[in-house]
Design a protein around this motif. Structure first.
Motif, short mmCIF file in Angstrom:
data_model
loop_
_atom_site.label_atom_id
_atom_site.label_comp_id
_atom_site.label_asym_id
_atom_site.label_seq_id
_atom_site.Cartn_x
_atom_site.Cartn_y
_atom_site.Cartn_z
N UNK A 1 -7.77 -13.13 -35.21
CA UNK A 1 -8.46 -12.05 -35.89
C UNK A 1 -8.82 -12.53 -37.30
N UNK A 2 -9.03 -11.61 -38.23
CA UNK A 2 -9.45 -11.99 -39.59
C UNK A 2 -8.42 -11.60 -40.64
N UNK A 3 -7.15 -11.56 -40.28
CA UNK A 3 -6.11 -11.10 -41.19
C UNK A 3 -5.85 -12.16 -42.26
N UNK A 4 -5.94 -11.73 -43.52
CA UNK A 4 -5.89 -12.69 -44.62
C UNK A 4 -4.90 -12.30 -45.71
N UNK A 5 -3.95 -11.41 -45.43
CA UNK A 5 -2.98 -11.01 -46.44
C UNK A 5 -1.61 -10.82 -45.80
N UNK A 6 -0.57 -11.25 -46.51
CA UNK A 6 0.78 -11.18 -45.97
C UNK A 6 1.32 -9.76 -45.92
N UNK A 7 0.76 -8.86 -46.71
CA UNK A 7 1.19 -7.47 -46.64
C UNK A 7 1.02 -6.89 -45.24
N UNK A 8 0.00 -7.38 -44.51
CA UNK A 8 -0.22 -6.89 -43.14
C UNK A 8 0.96 -7.25 -42.24
N UNK A 9 1.57 -8.41 -42.46
CA UNK A 9 2.74 -8.78 -41.68
C UNK A 9 3.92 -7.89 -42.02
N UNK A 10 4.09 -7.60 -43.31
CA UNK A 10 5.18 -6.70 -43.72
C UNK A 10 5.01 -5.31 -43.13
N UNK A 11 3.77 -4.88 -42.96
CA UNK A 11 3.52 -3.56 -42.36
C UNK A 11 4.08 -3.49 -40.93
N UNK B 1 8.00 -17.26 -42.89
CA UNK B 1 7.56 -16.07 -43.62
C UNK B 1 7.42 -14.86 -42.70
N UNK B 2 6.92 -15.09 -41.49
CA UNK B 2 6.76 -13.98 -40.55
C UNK B 2 8.12 -13.45 -40.11
N UNK B 3 9.02 -14.36 -39.78
CA UNK B 3 10.36 -13.95 -39.34
C UNK B 3 11.06 -13.16 -40.44
N UNK B 4 10.97 -13.64 -41.67
CA UNK B 4 11.67 -12.98 -42.78
C UNK B 4 11.12 -11.59 -43.05
N UNK B 5 9.84 -11.38 -42.80
CA UNK B 5 9.21 -10.10 -43.11
C UNK B 5 9.40 -9.05 -42.02
N UNK C 1 8.48 -2.05 -58.69
CA UNK C 1 7.87 -1.24 -57.64
C UNK C 1 6.72 -2.00 -56.98
N UNK C 2 5.91 -2.64 -57.83
CA UNK C 2 4.79 -3.42 -57.31
C UNK C 2 5.28 -4.56 -56.43
N UNK D 1 6.65 -6.91 -51.04
CA UNK D 1 7.73 -7.54 -50.28
C UNK D 1 8.78 -6.48 -49.94
N UNK D 2 8.50 -5.58 -49.00
CA UNK D 2 9.38 -4.45 -48.73
C UNK D 2 10.80 -4.83 -48.31
#
Length: 527
Positions: free
Chosen positions: A325-335, A364-368, A411-412, A417-418
């Motif tokens: 796909x076109x996913x380009x941000x790590x926040x999407x993985x955290x979601x 990074x994926x496993x940790x998130x 907070x930011x 990094x939730x």
């Protein structure tokens, strides 16, 4: 124009590997003999839109999808029972239950010498009892109709799985005529047939036994698919890959999709995650394949979140494929960590991965994602998770420390990094040492203490100076010499002054600075 009786307008034909629809039979201009006007599925296959030298012979779908061919070049269809007999009816290299004269006549009629050999290399040559057939694959066997009433039921009453993909069927009515004779049918594949959506809702809940349906490469949008689904009340697995789905319309509460467990949307045109969220209310959905779409981010809406930051959407989802796909941000993985039951993820060939090594990206994926157990078909063991989470903690430790006295920045940071606060609690206080002289922090030489906690003969530690860029395997060799292990290869771990946990040195080719080893750390030696 005088139409030849053996040709039926709207019939499907095959010619030189291309499929099309018969639109015209008769003369063309001043040429001699009969021509067939074909509207080709491949828009580049033809030469015009059905109008030739100023005369409209038929209406094609596109300006270049129409052309004329001689009847001898076209291959017309055969019945489903006939195709089964041709494919599964050999005994000792002879046709079983088929009149040879009939075969010869049929071969000439449809200009299809393929009938002699098609599929025989893949079937059991001793098979002659058609009523024992449970799985029938008729892909590209020129099936165009159901045959005589009751013929298929009498021939193969026990079919449970039927593949009639890429044939010459031109309507859902014919599919119904075929499947209505198969009362045990569970799996059906009608992919790559030209089946217009026309009044299919009048056949609501007709395919009562079918649980697994494949509709790949049908040029269907979501509305078309929903209409098809109305005929399948027991559907549990739906594959609609490589269609033209861009948007997913709101799903009604009484839809047959309510029982869906597996949904394959691979190779469609979906670009917004908001469309995917419309599937989030399907209570039984466990497997979702979104590979080869155009998704650029993943976000779950705040109103659906509970106190523990989990989403109420996709309550049963365990497997998600979202590669290419076109996913380009790590926040999407955290979601994705907000999904209650996600265990298996496939995530390859997205832009976000281009700037990371395969090993780093995996960590990074496993940790998130806390509950993930499989990533790209490789199981995540406890040891790997521990290492990935520790490395993630270490990587962002400086930024975390910078936010300690700044609530807004904290907070930011947590929004980005939730899981980080949870990892801090899990592995100990994560403060960057600030009391060491600057010369120590930039030095490449560190002093560590080697300890052998399981060997009473070694009550004291042994201090040694090491280079930060020394490989772990060289330190293993040093430990062998220091403690005289007798050829046994020791297992090393270390305890950092900054983190109370014991960290396994499990990557022999990595350098010590990979683990952020510092002056004064203890190295534990076991064998």
């Amino acid at each position: 124009m005088v139409e030849d009786k053996k040709y039926e307008i709207a019939s499907r034909i095959e010619c030189d590997g291309y499929h099309g629809t018969l639109k015209y039979v008769g003369p063309v201009g001043d040429t001699k003999g009969e021509w067939l006007g074909i509207d080709w599925d491949d828009l580049t296959r033809g030469k015009h839109n059905g109008t030739y030298q100023g005369i409209e012979y038929f209406q094609a779908r596109h300006s270049t999808s129409g052309s004329f061919i001689r009847p001898g070049k076209a291959k017309f269809g055969i019945s489903c029972p006939k195709a089964i007999e041709m494919r599964y009816g050999l005994i000792n290299d002879e046709f079983a239950g088929i009149n040879r004269d009939e075969i010869s006549s049929l071969r000439k009629e449809i200009n299809a010498p393929f009938l002699e050999l098609v599929g025989f290399s893949k079937v059991n040559r001793k098979q002659s009892k058609f009523d024992e057939l449970k799985i029938v694959w008729l892909r590209e066997q020129y099936v165009s109709d159901a045959g005589k009433p009751g013929e298929l039921k009498n021939l193969c009453p026990n079919i449970e799985e039927l593949d009639i993909s890429k044939n010459l069927i031109n309507s859902w009515k014919i599919v119904i005529e075929i499947c209505s004779q198969l009362h045990l049918l569970v799996r059906l594949n009608v992919s790559e047939n030209y089946l217009p959506i026309k009044d299919v809702t009048r056949w609501k809940d007709l395919f009562a036994t079918v649980k697994h349906l494949t509709l790949a490469r049908m040029n269907y949008n979501w509305s078309d698919i929903q209409q098809c689904i109305s005929m399948f009340p027991s559907i549990e697995e739906l594959s609609i890959s490589f269609n033209v789905v861009k948007i997913i319309e709101d799903i009604p509460a009484n839809t047959n999709l309510i029982k869906i467990v597996t949904l394959i949307l691979e190779g469609n045109l979906i670009s917004s995650w908001d469309e995917i969220l419309k599937l989030g209310f399907l209570p039984c959905l466990e497997y979702l394949n979104l590979n080869l779409n155009k998704l650029d981010n993943i976000r779950f809406p705040s109103p659906t979140l509970t106190n523990d930051a989990k989403t109420a959407l996709f309550p049963s989802l365990r497997q998600l494929h979202i590669s290419e796909n076109h996913i380009s941000e790590w926040e999407s993985i955290s979601e994705l960590d907000k999904l209650l039951n996600l265990e298996d993820l496939k995530f390859r060939e997205n832009p976000i991965l281009k700037n990371e090594t395969a090993e780093t990206a995996r960590q990074l994926i496993i940790a998130r994602i806390a509950k993930l157990q499989m990533l790209n078909s490789i199981k995540i063991c406890n040891k790997e998770r521990r290492g990935a989470e520790y490395d993630y903690l270490k990587l962002y430790l400086p930024k975390w420390s910078e936010t300690e006295n700044n609530p807004e920045k904290r907070i930011s940071f947590v929004n980005e990094h939730p899981r980080y606060p949870t990892l801090v609690d899990k592995y100990g206080t994560a403060d960057i040492p600030s009391t060491k002289p600057k010369i120590e922090m930039i030095s490449n030489v560190i002093t560590v203490e080697f300890l052998c906690p399981d060997d009473p003969r070694q009550p004291r530690g042994i201090k040694r100076k090491l280079l930060k860029d020394m490989e772990v395997q060289k330190m293993i060799g040093l430990a062998q010499r220091l403690f005289k292990t007798g050829g046994k290869i020791p297992v090393l771990s270390f305890i950092s002054q900054n983190l109370s946990n014991e960290i396994l040195l499990d990557k022999p080719l990595q350098k010590l600075n990979y683990y952020s080893m510092q002056d004064g750390d203890q190295v534990l030696v076991r064998w």
